[in-house]
Motif scaffolding. Structure first.
Motif, short mmCIF file in Angstrom:
data_model
loop_
_atom_site.label_atom_id
_atom_site.label_comp_id
_atom_site.label_asym_id
_atom_site.label_seq_id
_atom_site.Cartn_x
_atom_site.Cartn_y
_atom_site.Cartn_z
N PRO A 128 90.76 -89.57 -3.33
CA PRO A 128 90.03 -88.82 -2.28
C PRO A 128 89.31 -87.59 -2.80
N GLN A 129 89.71 -87.10 -3.97
CA GLN A 129 89.10 -85.90 -4.54
C GLN A 129 88.18 -86.23 -5.72
N ALA A 130 87.95 -87.52 -5.97
CA ALA A 130 87.31 -87.94 -7.22
C ALA A 130 85.81 -87.64 -7.28
N ARG A 131 85.17 -87.42 -6.13
CA ARG A 131 83.74 -87.07 -6.08
C ARG A 131 82.88 -88.11 -6.79
N GLY A 132 83.28 -89.37 -6.66
CA GLY A 132 82.48 -90.45 -7.24
C GLY A 132 82.73 -90.71 -8.70
N THR A 133 83.63 -89.95 -9.33
CA THR A 133 83.91 -90.15 -10.75
C THR A 133 84.60 -91.49 -10.97
N ARG A 134 84.13 -92.22 -11.95
CA ARG A 134 84.75 -93.50 -12.29
C ARG A 134 85.91 -93.27 -13.25
N VAL A 135 86.92 -94.13 -13.17
CA VAL A 135 88.07 -94.06 -14.06
C VAL A 135 88.18 -95.40 -14.80
N ARG A 136 88.31 -95.31 -16.11
CA ARG A 136 88.47 -96.52 -16.94
C ARG A 136 89.81 -96.44 -17.65
N ILE A 137 90.68 -97.44 -17.41
CA ILE A 137 92.01 -97.49 -18.03
C ILE A 137 92.00 -98.59 -19.07
N GLU A 138 92.36 -98.24 -20.30
CA GLU A 138 92.33 -99.21 -21.39
C GLU A 138 93.68 -99.25 -22.08
N ASP A 139 94.26 -100.44 -22.19
CA ASP A 139 95.54 -100.61 -22.87
C ASP A 139 95.35 -100.67 -24.38
N GLU A 140 96.23 -100.01 -25.10
CA GLU A 140 96.25 -100.06 -26.55
C GLU A 140 97.67 -100.40 -27.01
N VAL A 141 97.78 -100.82 -28.26
CA VAL A 141 99.08 -101.20 -28.81
C VAL A 141 99.33 -100.45 -30.11
N LEU A 142 100.55 -99.88 -30.22
CA LEU A 142 101.01 -99.21 -31.44
C LEU A 142 100.04 -98.13 -31.90
N THR A 143 99.48 -98.26 -33.11
CA THR A 143 98.62 -97.19 -33.63
C THR A 143 97.26 -97.16 -32.95
N PRO B 30 86.83 -80.97 -15.26
CA PRO B 30 87.61 -80.69 -14.04
C PRO B 30 88.26 -81.93 -13.45
N GLY B 31 87.59 -83.09 -13.53
CA GLY B 31 88.16 -84.31 -12.99
C GLY B 31 89.39 -84.76 -13.77
N ALA B 32 89.26 -84.78 -15.10
CA ALA B 32 90.38 -85.18 -15.95
C ALA B 32 91.52 -84.18 -15.86
N THR B 33 91.19 -82.90 -15.69
CA THR B 33 92.22 -81.87 -15.52
C THR B 33 93.02 -82.12 -14.25
N LEU B 34 92.30 -82.44 -13.18
CA LEU B 34 92.97 -82.75 -11.91
C LEU B 34 93.87 -83.96 -12.06
N LEU B 35 93.35 -85.02 -12.68
CA LEU B 35 94.14 -86.23 -12.85
C LEU B 35 95.37 -85.97 -13.72
#
Length: 299
Positions: free
Chosen positions: A120-135, A284-289
């Protein structure tokens, strides 16, 4: 070059007339005179050559053609609002996109809870979640290719991390695997016996993988991309694999897998840390998250 015949304001007025049930009600909501709204809709219909509204009594009703046009107009006005919001975000320094890299073993429930509060506070910012393994996660920290990183185990030097939670691992095989017969006895399995068994391992997503974590002494290995692929192989009675216990619990494979009774390393624990690769440049968006994520662990 195409020149639009209609304006965003005309479509916004049409939407208001429909949403508020008439010209008078829409005029009050938009702080405009009823006659100006009537004129705007009439001009829109004349320009398009399509009747959008019919007035019966004191209420305006959509025609069939108007229903179709109204649905499409809502997408148009929403896109314009998002475009203007994006421009405002850029001006104020608010990110257009936030990249979150997560170690694949990380249980994401708390992350998803934080994202629900963030939306609700994202102001249209997109979020991309990417899985990684080990290093792979460590690489995302070092090369600054993510805003927030959930890394398992040791944090790269020079990057402070916030400890979140530990993830427990156990070694599993399928119920039809010969090792399963030993699992139900009081005699633990010597871990060195696993060197002669087929081990299923999850591939490191780093460009320069380092075999510095976990037990990798089996002479034969099959490498897969995800734990779910590993579980599918184990179900067939082939090989063994160290898997986070929470992944097994959520896979509906509990009755088909057996936890090995090992003499050592039976219960491995990996600590998950949250790292901000560029803390001085965090938007500011990443700080909030980030703050919303940390709040999940304070509750």
């Amino acid at each position: 070059m195409y020149r639009p015949k209609s304006t965003i304001e005309q479509w916004r007025i049409l939407q208001a007339v429909v949403d508020f049930g008439g010209y008078a009600q829409a005029g009050e909501a938009l702080n405009k005179s009823q006659s100006s709204l009537n004129h705007a809709v009439a001009k829109l219909q004349h320009t398009l050559g399509v009747q959008l509204l019919q007035v019966r009594g004191r209420k305006a009703y959509l025609t069939k053609e108007g229903e179709v046009m109204l649905r499409r107009s809502r997408l148009l006005t929403q896109n314009v609002e998002e475009l203007e919001q994006l421009a405002e975000n850029i001006t104020s320094g608010w990110e257009s996109e936030i990249v979150v890299a997560t170690e694949t073993i990380y249980p994401k429930d708390k992350l998803y809870n934080a994202l629900e509060q963030f939306y609700p506070q994202a102001r249209g910012t997109r979020v991309r979640i990417e899985d990684e393994v080990l290093t792979g996660t460590k690489e995302r920290i070092i090369d600054h290719s993510a805003d927030l990183v959930f890394v398992g185990g040791e944090v790269p030097k020079g990057f402070p991390g916030t400890s979140l939670e530990s993830v427990g691992f156990s070694a599993y095989c399928g119920v039809n695997h010969p090792l399963a017969e030993r699992a139900g006895t009081d005699i633990p399995l010597d871990i060195e016996e696993l060197t002669h068994e087929l081990q299923i391992v999850i591939s490191d997503t780093s460009q320069s993988p380092q075999e510095s974590q976990g037990w990798l002494k089996a002479e034969q290995r099959w490498t897969v991309s995800t734990f779910h692929q590993a579980i599918d192989i184990l179900r067939r009675g082939t090989g063994f694999c160290w898997i986070p216990r929470h992944i097994v619990a959520s896979s509906n494979a509990g009755d088909e897998l057996v936890e090995l009774n090992l003499s050592a390393l039976r219960n491995r624990e990996v600590l998950i840390n949250l790292v901000v690769p560029r803390p001085n440049q965090l938007g500011p968006g990443a700080t909030l998250l980030r703050d919303l994520i940390l709040q999940q662990y304070d509750e």
